[in-house]
Design a protein around this motif. Structure first.
Motif: not given
Length: 107
Positions: A51-56, A84-89, A100-102
């Motif tokens: 995923v891509d974590v939203d900037a904020e 990032r890996l969503s499994c690590q968030i 989280l942006r896919i």
């Protein structure tokens, strides 16, 4: 209880409550979020939970650990700064509203 929003590449989004779900990946799996064909469950070995974590939110998350960074770099070559890996968030109440942006493709 944090609420997590997943944004698809086309801009469509879905928001889910995450009570007792430990990671972003668990929320995605529990709600069958499209674009995250996660397998094996939070083991960081398939790299199908990117995923891509939203900037904020980037500064509010702990940084990716060395293993996560290495796996992303080995798979992608150049790692986008928000990837990032969503499994690590790991989720906690302070992440209420996390976006989280896919990405269009995994890996």
């Amino acid at each position: 209880m944090p609420r997590i929003t997943f944004v698809q590449p086309d801009g469509d989004s879905e928001t889910f409550d995450a009570p007792d779900l430990p990671t972003g990946m668990h929320v995605a799996v529990g709600h069958d979020v499209a674009g995250l064909p996660v397998e094996r469950g939070a083991q960081s070995i398939t790299l199908t939970c990117m995923v891509d974590v939203d900037a904020e939110w980037l500064g509010r998350l702990p940084p990716a650990g060395p293993d996560e960074q290495d796996m992303l770099a080995d798979t992608l070559g150049t790692v986008p700064p928000a990837r990032r890996l969503s499994c690590q968030i790991r989720l906690d109440p302070g992440l209420d509203g996390l976006v989280l942006r896919i990405p269009p493709t995994q890996g």
